[in-house]
Enzyme design. Structure first.
Site, PDB file in Angstrom:
ATOM      1  N   ASP A  47      27.724   6.795 -10.840  1.00 52.28           N
ATOM      2  CA  ASP A  47      28.260   8.087 -10.407  1.00 52.28           C
ATOM      3  C   ASP A  47      27.155   9.021  -9.922  1.00 52.28           C
ATOM      4  O   ASP A  47      27.231  10.235 -10.100  1.00 52.28           O
ATOM      5  CB  ASP A  47      29.034   8.746 -11.561  1.00 52.28           C
ATOM      6  CG  ASP A  47      29.895   9.910 -11.067  1.00 52.28           C
ATOM      7  OD1 ASP A  47      30.373   9.850  -9.920  1.00 52.28           O
ATOM      8  OD2 ASP A  47      30.069  10.877 -11.828  1.00 52.28           O
ATOM      9  N   HIS A 251      -0.174  -2.363  -2.665  1.00 52.65           N
ATOM     10  CA  HIS A 251       1.018  -1.527  -2.806  1.00 52.65           C
ATOM     11  C   HIS A 251       1.381  -1.331  -4.271  1.00 52.65           C
ATOM     12  O   HIS A 251       2.554  -1.342  -4.655  1.00 52.65           O
ATOM     13  CB  HIS A 251       2.189  -2.128  -2.033  1.00 52.65           C
ATOM     14  CG  HIS A 251       2.071  -1.972  -0.554  1.00 52.65           C
ATOM     15  ND1 HIS A 251       2.931  -2.576   0.338  1.00 52.65           N
ATOM     16  CD2 HIS A 251       1.187  -1.281   0.197  1.00 52.65           C
ATOM     17  CE1 HIS A 251       2.569  -2.267   1.580  1.00 52.65           C
ATOM     18  NE2 HIS A 251       1.512  -1.478   1.514  1.00 52.65           N
ATOM     19  N   ASP A 268      -3.178   6.824  -3.228  1.00 57.23           N
ATOM     20  CA  ASP A 268      -2.619   6.800  -1.874  1.00 57.23           C
ATOM     21  C   ASP A 268      -1.287   7.519  -1.962  1.00 57.23           C
ATOM     22  O   ASP A 268      -0.308   6.975  -2.485  1.00 57.23           O
ATOM     23  CB  ASP A 268      -2.451   5.351  -1.416  1.00 57.23           C
ATOM     24  CG  ASP A 268      -2.001   5.240   0.044  1.00 57.23           C
ATOM     25  OD1 ASP A 268      -1.464   6.220   0.580  1.00 57.23           O
ATOM     26  OD2 ASP A 268      -2.189   4.158   0.637  1.00 57.23           O
ATOM     27  N   HIS A 362      -6.139  -5.756   5.591  1.00 55.87           N
ATOM     28  CA  HIS A 362      -5.091  -5.006   6.288  1.00 55.87           C
ATOM     29  C   HIS A 362      -5.660  -4.316   7.520  1.00 55.87           C
ATOM     30  O   HIS A 362      -6.877  -4.255   7.724  1.00 55.87           O
ATOM     31  CB  HIS A 362      -4.428  -3.976   5.354  1.00 55.87           C
ATOM     32  CG  HIS A 362      -5.367  -2.956   4.772  1.00 55.87           C
ATOM     33  ND1 HIS A 362      -5.813  -1.859   5.480  1.00 55.87           N
ATOM     34  CD2 HIS A 362      -5.927  -2.862   3.544  1.00 55.87           C
ATOM     35  CE1 HIS A 362      -6.605  -1.128   4.711  1.00 55.87           C
ATOM     36  NE2 HIS A 362      -6.694  -1.712   3.533  1.00 55.87           N
ATOM     37  N   HIS A 366      -2.034   2.802  11.374  1.00 56.88           N
ATOM     38  CA  HIS A 366      -0.623   2.676  11.746  1.00 56.88           C
ATOM     39  C   HIS A 366      -0.168   4.024  12.275  1.00 56.88           C
ATOM     40  O   HIS A 366      -0.765   5.067  11.989  1.00 56.88           O
ATOM     41  CB  HIS A 366       0.239   2.211  10.565  1.00 56.88           C
ATOM     42  CG  HIS A 366       0.194   3.120   9.356  1.00 56.88           C
ATOM     43  ND1 HIS A 366       0.873   4.329   9.288  1.00 56.88           N
ATOM     44  CD2 HIS A 366      -0.451   2.998   8.169  1.00 56.88           C
ATOM     45  CE1 HIS A 366       0.654   4.892   8.120  1.00 56.88           C
ATOM     46  NE2 HIS A 366      -0.155   4.120   7.415  1.00 56.88           N
ATOM     47  N   HIS A 373       5.207   4.756   8.153  1.00 58.39           N
ATOM     48  CA  HIS A 373       4.855   3.737   9.137  1.00 58.39           C
ATOM     49  C   HIS A 373       5.768   4.000  10.324  1.00 58.39           C
ATOM     50  O   HIS A 373       6.856   3.438  10.424  1.00 58.39           O
ATOM     51  CB  HIS A 373       5.041   2.328   8.567  1.00 58.39           C
ATOM     52  CG  HIS A 373       3.978   1.952   7.587  1.00 58.39           C
ATOM     53  ND1 HIS A 373       3.918   0.711   6.989  1.00 58.39           N
ATOM     54  CD2 HIS A 373       2.911   2.641   7.083  1.00 58.39           C
ATOM     55  CE1 HIS A 373       2.870   0.652   6.172  1.00 58.39           C
ATOM     56  NE2 HIS A 373       2.256   1.820   6.213  1.00 58.39           N
ATOM     57  N   GLU A 403      -7.748   4.094   7.913  1.00 56.83           N
ATOM     58  CA  GLU A 403      -7.802   3.771   6.488  1.00 56.83           C
ATOM     59  C   GLU A 403      -8.480   2.437   6.186  1.00 56.83           C
ATOM     60  O   GLU A 403      -7.833   1.488   5.754  1.00 56.83           O
ATOM     61  CB  GLU A 403      -6.390   3.774   5.894  1.00 56.83           C
ATOM     62  CG  GLU A 403      -5.368   2.943   6.665  1.00 56.83           C
ATOM     63  CD  GLU A 403      -4.021   2.902   5.969  1.00 56.83           C
ATOM     64  OE1 GLU A 403      -3.974   2.635   4.757  1.00 56.83           O
ATOM     65  OE2 GLU A 403      -3.005   3.137   6.649  1.00 56.83           O
ATOM     66  N   TYR A 407     -11.765  -4.447  -1.287  1.00 58.41           N
ATOM     67  CA  TYR A 407     -11.057  -4.830  -2.505  1.00 58.41           C
ATOM     68  C   TYR A 407     -11.713  -6.089  -3.056  1.00 58.41           C
ATOM     69  O   TYR A 407     -11.624  -7.161  -2.442  1.00 58.41           O
ATOM     70  CB  TYR A 407      -9.580  -5.068  -2.205  1.00 58.41           C
ATOM     71  CG  TYR A 407      -8.977  -3.965  -1.351  1.00 58.41           C
ATOM     72  CD1 TYR A 407      -8.475  -2.803  -1.925  1.00 58.41           C
ATOM     73  CD2 TYR A 407      -8.967  -4.075   0.046  1.00 58.41           C
ATOM     74  CE1 TYR A 407      -7.961  -1.788  -1.143  1.00 58.41           C
ATOM     75  CE2 TYR A 407      -8.450  -3.065   0.829  1.00 58.41           C
ATOM     76  CZ  TYR A 407      -7.948  -1.916   0.244  1.00 58.41           C
ATOM     77  OH  TYR A 407      -7.454  -0.906   1.024  1.00 58.41           O
ATOM     78  N   ARG A 424     -10.283   2.611  -0.920  1.00 57.02           N
ATOM     79  CA  ARG A 424      -9.677   2.885   0.381  1.00 57.02           C
ATOM     80  C   ARG A 424      -9.855   4.370   0.668  1.00 57.02           C
ATOM     81  O   ARG A 424      -9.720   5.204  -0.237  1.00 57.02           O
ATOM     82  CB  ARG A 424      -8.196   2.486   0.423  1.00 57.02           C
ATOM     83  CG  ARG A 424      -7.552   2.646   1.800  1.00 57.02           C
ATOM     84  CD  ARG A 424      -6.215   1.907   1.921  1.00 57.02           C
ATOM     85  NE  ARG A 424      -5.182   2.343   0.999  1.00 57.02           N
ATOM     86  CZ  ARG A 424      -4.784   1.645  -0.053  1.00 57.02           C
ATOM     87  NH1 ARG A 424      -5.343   0.486  -0.356  1.00 57.02           N
ATOM     88  NH2 ARG A 424      -3.815   2.106  -0.847  1.00 57.02           N
TER      89      ARG A 424
END
Length: 456
Positions: A47, A251, A268, A362, A366, A373, A403, A407, A424
């Site tokens: 609900d 992520h 981030d 990566h 972007h 994105h 960016e 890592y 990053r």
């Protein structure tokens, strides 16, 4: 009359955008009709709905943020007529869910030509589609949307013996709208600057309040407080607050992990303000001081970002900032013996073989806008094979992130001092006439400045 309690609305801005879309339709088809619905409401549990978020393309053309709405544009050689179907006024539901604009007030307030209750959509669309040659819709967007469009088209085809023709040309409206959204107008840039400023202040708040022993979710709470306290309506995406080894998960979501002295914290996070996203990443020492190994990798990452910023300018391709950052990062990997110069032989070979991807996997950029994105092609039009098309040429008023990162997971061939370090650095860049403007630099980026903030 427009209700007096409504906020000031820039109807001319959205009317101008609809006019630009109409011009693109004329270029392709001469005339046509475009149909674009906003996002539906989504249940979170039995609900309760998720907080409502409009469809970005619909909002770009209307500025209208209520659910249950559809925009229909009729375009001919000389005119464009905007029809809006929206929720009717309903005093009982408004007690529970809040006020609705309603079709009576919509034309004056939103600047559309006609407005109707959304309950009349199925009845009205066959009439609006009659004798239109080209139909602009989201192609194959959902089974329900396809079903309704087939129903409307079948209704028009049923009038064939009366001399009524159905559209025979079906085109993708997203291709046109997304190309428009790639280039930001003055209103969009101003909103994105304010969003970036709010997000920068949130990052500063997180740095200043960070202490060993806290939990990642407590740092996330500081970000959320700063976003909402400054008027942002939401996060632009799920905030990443990653301590220690968690920063090597790209992520990662803020969890209950404890912040340990001697580790880094990667944040981030960005807010959404008036429909526009910001996107900032900073990495800082939890105890306020970088170790020698952390500082070495941090300075490499910052140098890579600075080189990518220099390469972000009109005339360069979208990939040139990435390629520039990769070269700086790869040289740093070799210098710090994350990669073996003896085995690889040179920076060029380390790049050509993709060896650097072990520690940087990566892209550097972007598009950024209404979506974090954001939409817009990364390739120029031309060759039939998408992979053969050249990368997009950067132009003034495009907005993108910059960016780079590093890592480092534990491994036998990696110096132990670098294990579990994830870094990053990300800023939002507006392409200008001669270069780019970093609109998110309200939060420090140099290692010495970050340490000074945390001491303060």
């Amino acid at each position: 009359m427009t209700p007096s309690n409504l906020p000031v609305f820039q109807a001319d801005l959205y009317r101008h955008r609809r006019g630009q879309l109409a011009a693109r339709i004329r270029e392709q088809s001469g005339s046509g009709i475009a149909i674009l619905a906003t996002a539906p409401e989504q249940l979170r549990n039995r609900d309760s709905e998720f907080p409502y978020r409009h469809d970005s393309d619909f909002f770009y053309l209307t500025g209208f943020d209520e659910p249950g709405a559809t925009l229909v544009l009729q375009v001919d050689r000389n005119t464009v007529v905007a029809h809006l179907f929206c929720r009717p006024k309903d005093p009982e539901r408004e007690i529970w869910d809040g006020l609705r604009l309603g079709p009576e007030a919509a034309p004056e307030y939103l600047g559309v030509d006609h407005a109707y209750p959304n309950t009349e959509l199925d009845q009205a669309l066959p009439k609006l589609l009659a004798d239109q040659t080209a139909l602009y819709i989201r192609l194959a967007s959902s089974a329900e949307t396809d079903r309704r469009i087939r129903h409307w088209i079948d209704r028009v085809r049923g009038q064939a013996r009366a001399g009524v023709n159905a559209p025979s040309e079906f085109r993708d409206i997203e291709a046109l709208v997304h190309e428009m959204r790639l280039f930001k107008d003055l209103s969009e840039v101003e909103t994105m600057r304010r969003a970036a400023a709010i997000s920068a202040e949130a990052h500063l708040r997180a740095m200043r309040t960070c202490r060993p022993g806290q939990r990642e979710y407590q740092i996330e709470a500081e970000l959320l407080h700063a976003f909402r306290h400054s008027g942002a309506q939401s996060v632009a995406y799920n905030s990443i607050v990653a301590a220690g080894a968690n920063a090597c998960i790209l992520h990662y979501r803020a969890s209950a992990a404890e912040l340990q002295s001697g580790d880094l914290c990667l944040i981030d996070a960005g807010c959404e303000l008036d429909g526009y996203a910001s996107d900032i990443t900073r990495t800082f020492p939890i105890n306020g001081r970088f170790s020698a190994a952390q500082r070495a990798l941090y300075d490499i990452t910052l140098a890579a970002q600075e080189a990518a910023v220099d390469a972000t300018k009109p005339g360069n391709t979208f990939m040139q900032p990435h390629d520039t950052a990769v070269r700086v990062l790869t040289q740093g990997m070799l210098d710090e013996k994350l990669l073996s110069l003896h085995q690889l032989g040179s920076v060029d070979n380390a790049i050509e073989t993709g060896a650097y991807r072990r520690f940087y996997m990566h892209r550097t950029s972007h598009w950024l806008g209404m979506d974090v994105h954001d939409v817009g092609s990364y390739r120029e039009a031309g060759a039939s094979n998408a992979t053969e098309k050249p990368w997009r040429i950067l132009c003034e008023n495009m907005m993108l992130t910059i960016e780079p990162g590093l890592y480092v997971r534990p491994a036998d061939d990696v110096p132990e001092a670098f294990w579990n370090i994830g870094i990053r650095i990300e800023d939002d860049a507006l392409v200008t006439q001669n270069g780019c403007d970093l609109i998110s630099r309200g939060v420090p980026v140099k290692a010495d400045e970050i340490e000074a903030v945390m001491r303060g």
